[in-house]
Scaffold this motif. Structure first.
Motif, PDB file in Angstrom:
ATOM      1  N   ARG A  46      -2.898   0.594   1.882  1.00 42.80           N
ATOM      2  CA  ARG A  46      -3.792  -0.541   1.634  1.00 42.80           C
ATOM      3  C   ARG A  46      -4.790  -0.236   0.516  1.00 42.80           C
ATOM      4  O   ARG A  46      -5.187  -1.143  -0.225  1.00 42.80           O
ATOM      5  CB  ARG A  46      -4.555  -0.908   2.903  1.00 42.80           C
ATOM      6  CG  ARG A  46      -3.712  -1.589   3.962  1.00 42.80           C
ATOM      7  CD  ARG A  46      -4.592  -2.331   4.961  1.00 42.80           C
ATOM      8  NE  ARG A  46      -5.643  -1.475   5.501  1.00 42.80           N
ATOM      9  CZ  ARG A  46      -5.546  -0.768   6.620  1.00 42.80           C
ATOM     10  NH1 ARG A  46      -4.415  -0.805   7.309  1.00 42.80           N
ATOM     11  NH2 ARG A  46      -6.552  -0.021   7.044  1.00 42.80           N
ATOM     12  N   ARG A  47      -5.217   1.005   0.406  1.00 42.16           N
ATOM     13  CA  ARG A  47      -6.199   1.340  -0.622  1.00 42.16           C
ATOM     14  C   ARG A  47      -5.646   1.117  -2.018  1.00 42.16           C
ATOM     15  O   ARG A  47      -6.376   0.694  -2.926  1.00 42.16           O
ATOM     16  CB  ARG A  47      -6.666   2.789  -0.461  1.00 42.16           C
ATOM     17  CG  ARG A  47      -7.595   3.221  -1.587  1.00 42.16           C
ATOM     18  CD  ARG A  47      -8.313   4.506  -1.316  1.00 42.16           C
ATOM     19  NE  ARG A  47      -9.153   4.855  -2.461  1.00 42.16           N
ATOM     20  CZ  ARG A  47     -10.047   5.835  -2.451  1.00 42.16           C
ATOM     21  NH1 ARG A  47     -10.225   6.576  -1.367  1.00 42.16           N
ATOM     22  NH2 ARG A  47     -10.773   6.100  -3.535  1.00 42.16           N
ATOM     23  N   PHE A  48      -4.368   1.418  -2.210  1.00 35.89           N
ATOM     24  CA  PHE A  48      -3.760   1.323  -3.536  1.00 35.89           C
ATOM     25  C   PHE A  48      -2.643   0.281  -3.541  1.00 35.89           C
ATOM     26  O   PHE A  48      -1.488   0.607  -3.219  1.00 35.89           O
ATOM     27  CB  PHE A  48      -3.191   2.676  -3.967  1.00 35.89           C
ATOM     28  CG  PHE A  48      -4.226   3.739  -4.190  1.00 35.89           C
ATOM     29  CD1 PHE A  48      -4.993   3.738  -5.345  1.00 35.89           C
ATOM     30  CD2 PHE A  48      -4.439   4.735  -3.249  1.00 35.89           C
ATOM     31  CE1 PHE A  48      -5.951   4.717  -5.566  1.00 35.89           C
ATOM     32  CE2 PHE A  48      -5.391   5.721  -3.461  1.00 35.89           C
ATOM     33  CZ  PHE A  48      -6.150   5.717  -4.623  1.00 35.89           C
ATOM     34  N   PRO A  49      -2.924  -0.957  -3.924  1.00 35.01           N
ATOM     35  CA  PRO A  49      -1.863  -1.958  -4.051  1.00 35.01           C
ATOM     36  C   PRO A  49      -0.764  -1.532  -5.029  1.00 35.01           C
ATOM     37  O   PRO A  49       0.348  -2.057  -4.984  1.00 35.01           O
ATOM     38  CB  PRO A  49      -2.617  -3.194  -4.570  1.00 35.01           C
ATOM     39  CG  PRO A  49      -4.011  -3.013  -4.083  1.00 35.01           C
ATOM     40  CD  PRO A  49      -4.263  -1.532  -4.156  1.00 35.01           C
ATOM     41  N   TYR A  50      -1.083  -0.590  -5.910  1.00 37.20           N
ATOM     42  CA  TYR A  50      -0.089  -0.017  -6.822  1.00 37.20           C
ATOM     43  C   TYR A  50       1.140   0.466  -6.059  1.00 37.20           C
ATOM     44  O   TYR A  50       2.283   0.292  -6.523  1.00 37.20           O
ATOM     45  CB  TYR A  50      -0.738   1.129  -7.592  1.00 37.20           C
ATOM     46  CG  TYR A  50       0.209   2.024  -8.366  1.00 37.20           C
ATOM     47  CD1 TYR A  50       0.933   1.545  -9.452  1.00 37.20           C
ATOM     48  CD2 TYR A  50       0.353   3.367  -8.016  1.00 37.20           C
ATOM     49  CE1 TYR A  50       1.783   2.382 -10.173  1.00 37.20           C
ATOM     50  CE2 TYR A  50       1.180   4.215  -8.731  1.00 37.20           C
ATOM     51  CZ  TYR A  50       1.900   3.715  -9.811  1.00 37.20           C
ATOM     52  OH  TYR A  50       2.743   4.544 -10.514  1.00 37.20           O
ATOM     53  N   ASP A 161     -10.526  -9.914 -12.901  1.00 34.81           N
ATOM     54  CA  ASP A 161      -9.305 -10.457 -12.299  1.00 34.81           C
ATOM     55  C   ASP A 161      -8.206  -9.406 -12.226  1.00 34.81           C
ATOM     56  O   ASP A 161      -7.628  -9.156 -11.159  1.00 34.81           O
ATOM     57  CB  ASP A 161      -8.824 -11.673 -13.085  1.00 34.81           C
ATOM     58  CG  ASP A 161      -7.551 -12.267 -12.487  1.00 34.81           C
ATOM     59  OD1 ASP A 161      -7.541 -12.531 -11.271  1.00 34.81           O
ATOM     60  OD2 ASP A 161      -6.562 -12.445 -13.236  1.00 34.81           O
ATOM     61  N   TRP A 162      -7.953  -8.746 -13.348  1.00 37.86           N
ATOM     62  CA  TRP A 162      -6.902  -7.743 -13.356  1.00 37.86           C
ATOM     63  C   TRP A 162      -7.307  -6.482 -12.601  1.00 37.86           C
ATOM     64  O   TRP A 162      -6.479  -5.836 -11.963  1.00 37.86           O
ATOM     65  CB  TRP A 162      -6.493  -7.415 -14.796  1.00 37.86           C
ATOM     66  CG  TRP A 162      -5.458  -8.384 -15.294  1.00 37.86           C
ATOM     67  CD1 TRP A 162      -5.666  -9.499 -16.035  1.00 37.86           C
ATOM     68  CD2 TRP A 162      -4.062  -8.324 -15.034  1.00 37.86           C
ATOM     69  NE1 TRP A 162      -4.474 -10.151 -16.256  1.00 37.86           N
ATOM     70  CE2 TRP A 162      -3.469  -9.449 -15.658  1.00 37.86           C
ATOM     71  CE3 TRP A 162      -3.241  -7.444 -14.336  1.00 37.86           C
ATOM     72  CZ2 TRP A 162      -2.103  -9.700 -15.600  1.00 37.86           C
ATOM     73  CZ3 TRP A 162      -1.880  -7.685 -14.274  1.00 37.86           C
ATOM     74  CH2 TRP A 162      -1.314  -8.809 -14.903  1.00 37.86           C
ATOM     75  N   ASP A 163      -8.569  -6.154 -12.647  1.00 36.89           N
ATOM     76  CA  ASP A 163      -9.034  -4.989 -11.895  1.00 36.89           C
ATOM     77  C   ASP A 163      -8.823  -5.205 -10.397  1.00 36.89           C
ATOM     78  O   ASP A 163      -8.477  -4.260  -9.669  1.00 36.89           O
ATOM     79  CB  ASP A 163     -10.513  -4.733 -12.184  1.00 36.89           C
ATOM     80  CG  ASP A 163     -11.043  -3.510 -11.458  1.00 36.89           C
ATOM     81  OD1 ASP A 163     -10.425  -2.438 -11.567  1.00 36.89           O
ATOM     82  OD2 ASP A 163     -12.067  -3.630 -10.778  1.00 36.89           O
ATOM     83  N   ALA A 164      -9.004  -6.422  -9.929  1.00 32.93           N
ATOM     84  CA  ALA A 164      -8.813  -6.722  -8.508  1.00 32.93           C
ATOM     85  C   ALA A 164      -7.341  -6.671  -8.115  1.00 32.93           C
ATOM     86  O   ALA A 164      -7.006  -6.395  -6.958  1.00 32.93           O
ATOM     87  CB  ALA A 164      -9.392  -8.100  -8.187  1.00 32.93           C
ATOM     88  N   ARG A 165      -6.453  -6.941  -9.052  1.00 30.78           N
ATOM     89  CA  ARG A 165      -5.019  -6.907  -8.736  1.00 30.78           C
ATOM     90  C   ARG A 165      -4.528  -5.481  -8.489  1.00 30.78           C
ATOM     91  O   ARG A 165      -3.706  -5.238  -7.599  1.00 30.78           O
ATOM     92  CB  ARG A 165      -4.205  -7.522  -9.882  1.00 30.78           C
ATOM     93  CG  ARG A 165      -4.491  -8.981 -10.133  1.00 30.78           C
ATOM     94  CD  ARG A 165      -3.502  -9.547 -11.137  1.00 30.78           C
ATOM     95  NE  ARG A 165      -3.966 -10.823 -11.684  1.00 30.78           N
ATOM     96  CZ  ARG A 165      -3.220 -11.613 -12.441  1.00 30.78           C
ATOM     97  NH1 ARG A 165      -1.974 -11.252 -12.756  1.00 30.78           N
ATOM     98  NH2 ARG A 165      -3.708 -12.752 -12.908  1.00 30.78           N
ATOM     99  N   PRO A 167      -6.679  -2.284  -8.174  1.00 32.92           N
ATOM    100  CA  PRO A 167      -7.930  -1.520  -8.206  1.00 32.92           C
ATOM    101  C   PRO A 167      -7.691  -0.016  -8.354  1.00 32.92           C
ATOM    102  O   PRO A 167      -6.679   0.506  -7.924  1.00 32.92           O
ATOM    103  CB  PRO A 167      -8.578  -1.847  -6.855  1.00 32.92           C
ATOM    104  CG  PRO A 167      -7.449  -2.302  -5.982  1.00 32.92           C
ATOM    105  CD  PRO A 167      -6.478  -2.976  -6.895  1.00 32.92           C
ATOM    106  N   GLU A 168      -8.650   0.626  -9.000  1.00 35.70           N
ATOM    107  CA  GLU A 168      -8.664   2.081  -9.209  1.00 35.70           C
ATOM    108  C   GLU A 168      -7.572   2.565 -10.154  1.00 35.70           C
ATOM    109  O   GLU A 168      -7.242   3.753 -10.184  1.00 35.70           O
ATOM    110  CB  GLU A 168      -8.594   2.828  -7.874  1.00 35.70           C
ATOM    111  CG  GLU A 168      -9.760   2.501  -6.940  1.00 35.70           C
ATOM    112  CD  GLU A 168      -9.823   3.401  -5.731  1.00 35.70           C
ATOM    113  OE1 GLU A 168     -10.397   4.493  -5.837  1.00 35.70           O
ATOM    114  OE2 GLU A 168      -9.290   2.994  -4.677  1.00 35.70           O
TER     115      GLU A 168
END
Length: 221
Positions: A46-50, A161-165, A167-168
């Motif tokens: 969950r922390r990394f949507p990547y 916007d892109w940062d939220a898609r 994050p990190e």
């Protein structure tokens, strides 16, 4: 080097349920530990949507089985834990997952295990020790101030916007540079290729990826 081999009587049905592709390696059998490992895997996921965007369901299955395997290492002592975590970090970083992600997962895994089985805290401490080893290796090449600054700069460059898609992402890129400086040749190409795919990302994002990598390389030791 390979994962620790399974012991006699290993419940293969449990491993197959977690990840049929994981191969022949042990996973923890105590249901409390297994639940803790799965919770830790879910928290990292969950922390990394990547993870989901790049590796999809197959990646989630490996997150679960690797997490359950890492628990088994704690029984074998700090030397084995450090050795196997070093190997796993190399494999993951070469496939697009900087070792920083494993470092963070080990901390979460330790937290979940101690909460589930508090009487085994001394055993689980070896996992925290391995996280510290990865942290020291990362900081030997890029200190925390640079790490944080470049992560923030990336987020500012791509916009909210892109940062939220994803994050990190800036931190992932800087962590990949640290891995590259530590001798993992594929650390940057394995993540940069995906992050700069024009069919997936706009020019502003790709420019941010490339400039973040360049700045991190300039400031890495």
């Amino acid at each position: 080097m390979d994962r620790a081999q399974s012991t006699p009587g290993h419940p293969w049905n449990q491993l197959n349920a977690l990840n049929p592709e994981a191969g022949a390696h042990a996973i923890c059998t105590d249901p409390r530990e297994l639940d803790a490992a799965l919770r830790a895997g879910e928290r990292s996921w969950r922390r990394f949507p990547y993870y989901e965007q790049r590796y999809a369901e197959r990646g989630q299955r490996f997150t679960r089985s690797d997490s359950a395997w890492l628990v088994t290492l704690a029984e074998r002592g700090a030397i084995v834990v450090d050795e196997q975590v070093t190997w796993l970090g190399l494999v993951l970083a070469s496939r697009g997952m900087p070792r920083w992600m494993l470092e963070l997962h080990l901390v979460v895994l330790h937290t979940e295990l101690v909460a589930a089985v508090p009487g085994r805290g001394e055993v689980y401490a070896t996992l925290l020790g391995a996280a510290q080893l990865l942290r020291e290796q990362r900081q030997a090449h890029i200190d925390e101030a640079v790490f944080a600054a470049q992560s923030t700069a990336f987020a500012r460059q791509v916009g909210d916007d892109w940062d939220a898609r994803l994050p990190e992402t800036g931190a992932l890129l800087v962590a990949a540079v640290a891995d590259e400086r530590a001798g993992i040749a594929r650390a940057v190409p394995s993540i940069a290729g995906w992050m700069t795919d024009p069919s997936r990302f706009p020019p502003r994002w790709i420019d941010a990826v490339q400039s973040t990598l360049a700045r991190a390389r300039e400031q890495a030791s």
